[in-house]
Each structure stands twice: as C-alpha cells, then as structure tokens.
Design a protein around this motif. Sequence first.
Motif, PDB file in Angstrom:
ATOM      1  N   ASN A 126       0.842  -1.264   0.380  1.00  0.00           N
ATOM      2  CA  ASN A 126      -0.184  -0.236   0.119  1.00  0.00           C
ATOM      3  C   ASN A 126       1.063   1.581  -0.334  1.00  0.00           C
ATOM      4  O   ASN A 126       2.181   1.460   0.200  1.00  0.00           O
ATOM      5  CB  ASN A 126      -1.151   0.264   1.267  1.00  0.00           C
ATOM      6  CG  ASN A 126      -0.216  -0.411   2.524  1.00  0.00           C
ATOM      7  OD1 ASN A 126       1.111   0.254   2.395  1.00  0.00           O
ATOM      8  ND2 ASN A 126      -0.760  -1.014   3.026  1.00  0.00           N
ATOM      9  N   HIS A 163      -1.940   8.833  -5.647  1.00  0.00           N
ATOM     10  CA  HIS A 163      -3.075   8.306  -5.177  1.00  0.00           C
ATOM     11  C   HIS A 163      -4.548   8.610  -4.296  1.00  0.00           C
ATOM     12  O   HIS A 163      -5.574   7.562  -4.119  1.00  0.00           O
ATOM     13  CB  HIS A 163      -1.795   7.668  -3.790  1.00  0.00           C
ATOM     14  CG  HIS A 163      -2.514   6.520  -2.973  1.00  0.00           C
ATOM     15  ND1 HIS A 163      -2.689   7.076  -1.634  1.00  0.00           N
ATOM     16  CD2 HIS A 163      -2.482   4.912  -2.862  1.00  0.00           C
ATOM     17  CE1 HIS A 163      -3.606   5.804  -1.096  1.00  0.00           C
ATOM     18  NE2 HIS A 163      -3.137   4.975  -1.824  1.00  0.00           N
ATOM     19  N   TYR A 166      -7.039   8.437  -7.404  1.00  0.00           N
ATOM     20  CA  TYR A 166      -7.516   7.224  -7.518  1.00  0.00           C
ATOM     21  C   TYR A 166      -7.750   5.854  -6.507  1.00  0.00           C
ATOM     22  O   TYR A 166      -8.345   4.918  -7.744  1.00  0.00           O
ATOM     23  CB  TYR A 166      -6.204   6.359  -9.036  1.00  0.00           C
ATOM     24  CG  TYR A 166      -6.288   7.250 -10.349  1.00  0.00           C
ATOM     25  CD1 TYR A 166      -7.477   7.487 -10.724  1.00  0.00           C
ATOM     26  CD2 TYR A 166      -4.615   7.862 -10.480  1.00  0.00           C
ATOM     27  CE1 TYR A 166      -7.463   7.833 -12.167  1.00  0.00           C
ATOM     28  CE2 TYR A 166      -5.130   9.280 -11.072  1.00  0.00           C
ATOM     29  CZ  TYR A 166      -6.345   9.811 -12.246  1.00  0.00           C
ATOM     30  OH  TYR A 166      -6.063   9.834 -13.686  1.00  0.00           O
ATOM     31  N   GLY A 167      -7.162   5.736  -5.597  1.00  0.00           N
ATOM     32  CA  GLY A 167      -8.290   5.182  -4.466  1.00  0.00           C
ATOM     33  C   GLY A 167      -6.971   4.166  -4.363  1.00  0.00           C
ATOM     34  O   GLY A 167      -6.538   3.733  -5.502  1.00  0.00           O
ATOM     35  N   PRO A 168      -7.027   3.507  -3.180  1.00  0.00           N
ATOM     36  CA  PRO A 168      -6.519   2.327  -2.948  1.00  0.00           C
ATOM     37  C   PRO A 168      -6.318   1.358  -4.004  1.00  0.00           C
ATOM     38  O   PRO A 168      -5.110   0.485  -3.458  1.00  0.00           O
ATOM     39  CB  PRO A 168      -6.900   1.990  -1.179  1.00  0.00           C
ATOM     40  CG  PRO A 168      -7.556   3.181  -0.800  1.00  0.00           C
ATOM     41  CD  PRO A 168      -7.713   3.701  -2.579  1.00  0.00           C
ATOM     42  N   HIS A 169      -7.201   1.219  -4.305  1.00  0.00           N
ATOM     43  CA  HIS A 169      -7.932  -0.484  -5.120  1.00  0.00           C
ATOM     44  C   HIS A 169      -6.691   0.242  -6.443  1.00  0.00           C
ATOM     45  O   HIS A 169      -6.977  -1.603  -7.308  1.00  0.00           O
ATOM     46  CB  HIS A 169      -8.665  -0.360  -6.095  1.00  0.00           C
ATOM     47  CG  HIS A 169      -9.830   1.083  -6.531  1.00  0.00           C
ATOM     48  ND1 HIS A 169     -10.230   2.297  -6.162  1.00  0.00           N
ATOM     49  CD2 HIS A 169     -10.080   1.118  -7.544  1.00  0.00           C
ATOM     50  CE1 HIS A 169     -10.368   3.105  -6.173  1.00  0.00           C
ATOM     51  NE2 HIS A 169     -10.130   2.684  -7.785  1.00  0.00           N
ATOM     52  N   CYS A 170      -6.291   1.224  -6.639  1.00  0.00           N
ATOM     53  CA  CYS A 170      -5.494   1.384  -8.013  1.00  0.00           C
ATOM     54  C   CYS A 170      -3.325   1.624  -8.043  1.00  0.00           C
ATOM     55  O   CYS A 170      -3.468   1.568  -8.579  1.00  0.00           O
ATOM     56  CB  CYS A 170      -5.359   2.206  -8.898  1.00  0.00           C
ATOM     57  SG  CYS A 170      -7.474   2.445  -9.860  1.00  0.00           S
ATOM     58  N   TRP A 171      -3.284   0.933  -5.882  1.00  0.00           N
ATOM     59  CA  TRP A 171      -1.988   1.166  -5.880  1.00  0.00           C
ATOM     60  C   TRP A 171      -1.577   0.314  -6.699  1.00  0.00           C
ATOM     61  O   TRP A 171      -0.346   0.469  -7.091  1.00  0.00           O
ATOM     62  CB  TRP A 171      -1.698   0.855  -4.394  1.00  0.00           C
ATOM     63  CG  TRP A 171      -0.834   0.191  -3.605  1.00  0.00           C
ATOM     64  CD1 TRP A 171      -0.068  -0.490  -3.496  1.00  0.00           C
ATOM     65  CD2 TRP A 171      -0.084   1.453  -3.410  1.00  0.00           C
ATOM     66  NE1 TRP A 171       1.195  -0.773  -2.893  1.00  0.00           N
ATOM     67  CE2 TRP A 171       1.521   0.478  -2.901  1.00  0.00           C
ATOM     68  CE3 TRP A 171       0.060   3.127  -4.138  1.00  0.00           C
ATOM     69  CZ2 TRP A 171       2.934   2.083  -3.517  1.00  0.00           C
ATOM     70  CZ3 TRP A 171       1.530   3.327  -4.195  1.00  0.00           C
ATOM     71  CH2 TRP A 171       2.476   3.349  -3.366  1.00  0.00           C
TER      72      TRP A 171
END
Length: 229
Positions: A126, A163, A166-171
């Motif tokens: 993450n 980050h 686009y959010g954690p789901h695109c990490w």
Amino acid sequence: SPPVSSSSVPGSAPPTLAVRKCKLSVVLRQGDDSEVPCVPESHMTAGYGRLEVIYGNEYHPPPNEDVTLEQLTGVKHLIDAGDIPYLDFAIWGPYGHRIVRKMRLLGQVFDPDGSLRQVEISGPPNFEVWAEAYWVMATAFLMLNILDLGTLERYFKQIKCLHNRYGPHCWLLLYQTETRFRQEHLDRCRRRAETLHEKARIAGGATDFEPARPWNKAFQAGTDDDRFW
C-alpha cells in the motif's frame, strides 16, 4: 616464558583485517549478487552533517527514516558507477538491519533437486508502506547530495496526489508505474537533460542541469512529464 606473537617471528606475514562488505541483493536490488566493501564510517558522519545543513543544527533523522552503513554503501556504489539510483522497495526500507536478517529466510523455495532458490519478493502492499521506504531513500539521497530536498518533496507529492485521486484499489497499478519510472524512465529523462544541456553549451547558453548531479534534474523533469504519468 611469554608467548611469541606471530608479528615477532621473522618472515611471518602481518595479520589481515576483515573487510566489511555489503551484498546488494539484500540491501538494494533483488537478483544483484554483487558484493562491495562498505564505505568508512566517516561517510555517515559527513552525511549527517549535510542533513544538519538542510534541516537545522543537531538534526538527526528519526529511526524509521535513518539509513544503515550498508544502505548508504549500496547507494554510493550506484552513483559512483554511473548507474540508475533505482532501489527496490521490496527490500529497501526502514530498519535496514532487520530487513537483511529477514532476507536470509524469506523468498527461498526448494527446487525439485532439493536445493534452495531465491525468488523475488513483492513490493509495498500500500501507499503507506511505500512512503516509509521512500523517506529512507530520501535520507540516503540527501546525505550523498544526489537530490535536493525540494525535488524529493515534489516527487512524493506527485505519487500521493495520484494515490488520492485514484484510490487504494489502483495502488498496484500506481506502484508498477512508479517503479518503472525510477527503473527505466528516469534514465531517459537524464539523457534528454544532458542532450539539451550540451546543445545549449555549444550554442553559448546554459541550463540548470548539473553534470555532477544528473539525477536531480532527471527527477524534476520526470515528475513534470504528464505524458508518462
């Protein structure tokens, strides 16, 4: 009678001192089995002195942002060799001595013949773990005068902004892109900056490119490269 030391025996060779070495595959980059002699402790002292110039008198990096002698050695080896200062954040990070101990056990699997083989360890899961490794890298880069503090902060804000957008789901996609930037695109940025600098010099002009510190301008140009990001 007192024992006779080997140094007092005619023709005996003086004892050799063991040289402390750093294995890059457990400090900087997986798969790089190069071993280099550790730099003298004076390099750490000089590096901390530079941090005081940047941050203020009596400054010392917090434990989770400090570097080990082996980590500083590895980074200096890359710079002296003219190599890209790419650090693998799967093994680079805070508390370097602990990472080295873990690397001796993790990432090993048995081949069919029963021998152990090293396999690659995945990177930070993450953004928060990535950030911890990044600021340890920043400490090493500042101690060795590779990048300016402003350059490091701009790049960090770039990754943090992407980050947040686009959010954690695109990490995983973002980390892959960030890794390819430091591993591949950064060198293209350096070559481009060197070419522009040389053309300006021949024409009697100048640029802000520093031949002795080429990666500072490369990071700046790469951070602003919207087409890449």
